[in-house]
Design an enzyme around this catalytic site. Structure first.
Site, short mmCIF file in Angstrom:
data_model
loop_
_atom_site.label_atom_id
_atom_site.label_comp_id
_atom_site.label_asym_id
_atom_site.label_seq_id
_atom_site.Cartn_x
_atom_site.Cartn_y
_atom_site.Cartn_z
N SER A 29 0.84 -1.21 0.00
CA SER A 29 0.00 0.00 0.00
C SER A 29 0.87 1.26 0.00
CB SER A 29 -0.89 0.02 1.24
OG SER A 29 -1.81 -1.04 1.20
N ARG A 33 1.61 4.27 -3.01
CA ARG A 33 1.35 5.68 -2.69
C ARG A 33 2.61 6.53 -2.79
NH1 ARG A 33 -2.43 2.40 -0.55
NH2 ARG A 33 -4.46 3.24 0.10
N GLY A 101 -5.48 -4.11 -8.06
CA GLY A 101 -6.63 -3.27 -7.74
C GLY A 101 -6.18 -1.92 -7.21
N SER A 175 -13.58 0.83 2.09
CA SER A 175 -12.50 0.60 1.13
C SER A 175 -11.51 1.76 1.14
CB SER A 175 -13.07 0.42 -0.28
OG SER A 175 -12.05 0.58 -1.24
N GLN A 177 -9.22 1.97 -0.95
CA GLN A 177 -8.98 2.32 -2.35
C GLN A 177 -9.98 3.38 -2.83
OE1 GLN A 177 -8.85 -1.41 -4.54
NE2 GLN A 177 -7.07 -2.13 -3.37
N ASP A 330 -6.88 -8.53 3.91
CA ASP A 330 -6.15 -9.43 3.00
C ASP A 330 -5.62 -10.67 3.71
OD1 ASP A 330 -6.64 -7.59 1.01
OD2 ASP A 330 -4.68 -6.61 1.23
N LYS A 357 -12.02 -9.45 -4.45
CA LYS A 357 -10.56 -9.26 -4.49
C LYS A 357 -10.02 -9.91 -5.78
CE LYS A 357 -10.40 -7.06 -0.62
NZ LYS A 357 -10.07 -5.62 -0.60
N ARG A 361 -12.42 -14.60 -2.85
CA ARG A 361 -11.57 -15.28 -1.85
C ARG A 361 -12.38 -16.14 -0.88
NH1 ARG A 361 -7.06 -10.51 -0.77
NH2 ARG A 361 -5.89 -11.05 -2.64
N ARG A 405 -2.61 -14.28 -2.72
CA ARG A 405 -2.82 -14.61 -1.29
C ARG A 405 -3.36 -16.04 -1.13
NH1 ARG A 405 -0.47 -10.17 0.73
NH2 ARG A 405 -1.27 -8.24 -0.11
O1 LIG Z 1 -5.63 0.85 -0.25
C1 LIG Z 1 -4.92 -0.16 -0.30
O2 LIG Z 1 -3.67 -0.10 -0.44
C2 LIG Z 1 -5.57 -1.48 -0.17
C3 LIG Z 1 -6.85 -1.56 0.28
C4 LIG Z 1 -7.60 -2.82 0.43
O3 LIG Z 1 -8.56 -2.89 -0.61
P1 LIG Z 1 -10.02 -2.22 -0.50
O4 LIG Z 1 -9.87 -0.77 -0.50
O5 LIG Z 1 -10.73 -2.71 -1.75
O6 LIG Z 1 -10.62 -2.78 0.75
C5 LIG Z 1 -6.70 -4.04 0.37
O7 LIG Z 1 -7.46 -5.19 0.17
C6 LIG Z 1 -5.66 -3.91 -0.73
O8 LIG Z 1 -4.80 -5.02 -0.74
C7 LIG Z 1 -4.80 -2.69 -0.52
C1 LIG Z 2 -6.52 -7.17 -2.49
C2 LIG Z 2 -5.23 -7.05 -2.73
O1 LIG Z 2 -4.66 -6.18 -3.61
P1 LIG Z 2 -5.27 -5.26 -4.75
O2 LIG Z 2 -6.66 -4.85 -4.37
O3 LIG Z 2 -4.32 -4.10 -4.85
O4 LIG Z 2 -5.25 -6.06 -6.03
C3 LIG Z 2 -4.24 -7.87 -1.99
O5 LIG Z 2 -3.04 -7.58 -2.14
O6 LIG Z 2 -4.59 -8.81 -1.25
#
Ligand SMILES: O=C(O)C1=C[C@@H](OP(=O)(O)O)[C@@H](O)[C@H](O)C1
Ligand SMILES: C=C(OP(=O)(O)O)C(=O)O
Length: 449
Positions: A29, A33, A101, A175, A177, A330, A357, A361, A405
């Site tokens: 993460s 960033r 993602g 989230s 994200q 995660d 995800k 999962r 994962r």
């Molecule tokens: O902001 C981030 O770096 C992340 C947020 C999480 O996702 P969500 O925002 O979809 O929960 C996590 O599952 C992902 O691996 C990393």
């Molecule tokens: C959900 C994950 O990552 P991302 O959403 O960035 O694909 C993860 O790393 O478990």
């Protein structure tokens, strides 16, 4: 690495105790960033400990395509010369985020705040993941979705407005994200962009925005103060800064669970980030009776880090409350593996986000448990695992569905199961933890690729 290459199966088998020390890779993460804020600031950002996994390399390539100057000086040492907020240029080609993602969604926010047009794409896994959660607030901010695959998925093309509109966004999903995409788009909007979240999610974007010079106000809200209102003042001048990336607790999770369940083990995992919005797994494992000691707590790169000494423990089943999900989102696949080795029932509640995800999962974990003779049931969004405290049967082949994962979690199961466990494809491990096999073998794990 591509989803077109032939699958690379990996088999794990039980052997000797795990012993020794390891340092997991840089936090994924924070790595994404650091590149993104490097792009949006003026001057040169120096990063140490960057995760050089495929997901982050894709973010670096996208930042370059949007105008950043990027150099790699050595292992984990990178420099990013930014263009400043408002300074992006149209990328020449498609931005391909592979399996990521986080990279794709955060960059949608960045592009959405600028008058540029960019096409986002990814692998077969990313093409299934929901992007409407990002597109909805961006459209409110003035972004045009020029093209999109069915159901709001990649490949999609965004055109940012001449000037983004600052909004107040109550996020319907927990989230980080979504929150981050809105805040990053808000960077180039005049006025204050606010995100309201009912449950706090990881706060790396807010912390790093401040580090680069933005004004971000955060208020605890809602019952028990579990929610957050985050207000960002738009159009700041972000100044390049140095970022030290701590070790990723989500990657540390595998050695942590392996150390607890493989008899006779004692491992020390170094420099792990202890941000409380990321330590849900550790809390749960300690509740299960796990012997995890925090040593040498210190500050590194604006986060508390610690070395974790983990010793083999007799685990017992517990109930994991739904409100803990954001802090261990995660880590559920590998928690399910710990639960398979515990005595009694572990009930993991409120796992709906696991369905969107890199794979579904919840389904992938349930199938993997079934293939290895672990008694469990999925009830709605809850996963209930029954363990008898002994080694699980094993002997199964686990379908990983392009999910790193799932692959790593079930290899950990194989380190203790009575018969070897195979994962059908280990290629995606390189998205978040390229040295996983080497690190685990160095501790003594029996892994055959
Ligand atoms: O902001 C981030 O770096 C992340 C947020 C999480 O996702 P969500 O925002 O979809 O929960 C996590 O599952 C992902 O691996 C990393
Ligand atoms: C959900 C994950 O990552 P991302 O959403 O960035 O694909 C993860 O790393 O478990």
């Amino acid at each position: 690495m591509s989803h077109d290459s032939p699958p690379s199966p990996i088999t794990a088998q039980a052997g000797t105790a795990l012993k020794g020390r390891l340092r997991p890779p840089g936090d994924k993460s924070i790595s994404h960033r650091a590149i993104i804020l490097g792009l949006l600031s003026l001057g040169e950002t120096r990063i140490e400990g960057l995760l050089e996994g495929d997901d982050v390399l894709r973010t670096a390539a996208a930042a370059k395509a949007l105008g950043a100057g990027i150099d790699r000086d050595g292992d984990g040492r990178w420099r990013v010369r930014g263009v400043g907020v408002g300074g992006l240029s149209d990328p020449a080609g498609v931005l391909d985020f592979g399996n990521a993602g986080t990279g794709s969604r955060l960059m949608m926010g960045v592009v959405g705040g600028h008058p540029v047009t960019a096409t986002f794409d990814g692998d077969a896994s990313l093409r299934k993941r929901p992007m409407r959660r990002i597109l909805d607030p961006l459209v409110e901010m003035g972004v045009s979705v020029v093209e999109q695959a069915e159901g709001g998925r990649v490949p999609l093309t965004l055109r940012g407005p001449r000037e983004a509109v600052p909004i107040t966004y109550e996020s319907p999903v927990a989230s980080a994200q979504v929150k981050s995409a809105v805040l990053l788009a808000g960077l180039n909007a005049p006025g204050v962009t606010t995100v309201v979240e009912a449950a706090a999610t990881r706060d790396h974007t807010e912390r790093m925005l401040r580090l680069f010079g933005a004004t971000v106000e955060v208020e605890a809200i809602g019952p028990g103060g579990h929610g957050r209102r985050i207000a960002l003042t738009g159009q700041p001048t972000l100044t390049a800064t140095d970022v030290v990336v701590p070790a990723d607790p989500s990657s540390a999770a595998f050695a942590m669970v392996a150390g607890l369940i493989v008899p006779g083990s004692e491992v020390v995992i170094e420099g792990v980030m202890m941000n409380p919005l990321r330590t849900g797994l550790m809390t749960t494992l300690v509740e299960m009776g796990g012997d995890i000691e925090r040593l040498n707590e210190r500050e590194e790169g604006g986060e508390t880090v610690a070395d974790l000494r983990v010793r083999h423990s007799r685990l017992k089943g517990v109930a994991v409350p739904p409100e803990r999900a954001p802090a261990m989102i995660d880590e559920y696949p590998v928690l399910a593996v710990a639960a398979a080795c515990a005595e009694g029932t572990t009930r993991m509640q409120g796992l709906h986000e696991l369905r969107v995800k890199e794979s579904d999962r919840l389904a992938a974990v349930a199938a993997g448990l079934k293939a290895n003779g672990v008694s469990h049931v999925v009830e709605g969004d809850d996963l209930i695992v029954h363990g008898d405290g002994g080694a699980p049967q094993g002997g199964g082949t686990v379908e990983t569905h392009l999910d790193h994962r799932i692959a790593m979690a079930f290899l950990v199961l194989g380190m203790v199961a009575r018969a070897p466990v195979t994962v059908d494809d280990g290629a995606m491990i390189a998205t978040s933890y390229p040295a996983f096999l080497a690190d685990m073998r160095a501790l003594g794990a029996g892994l055959a690729a």
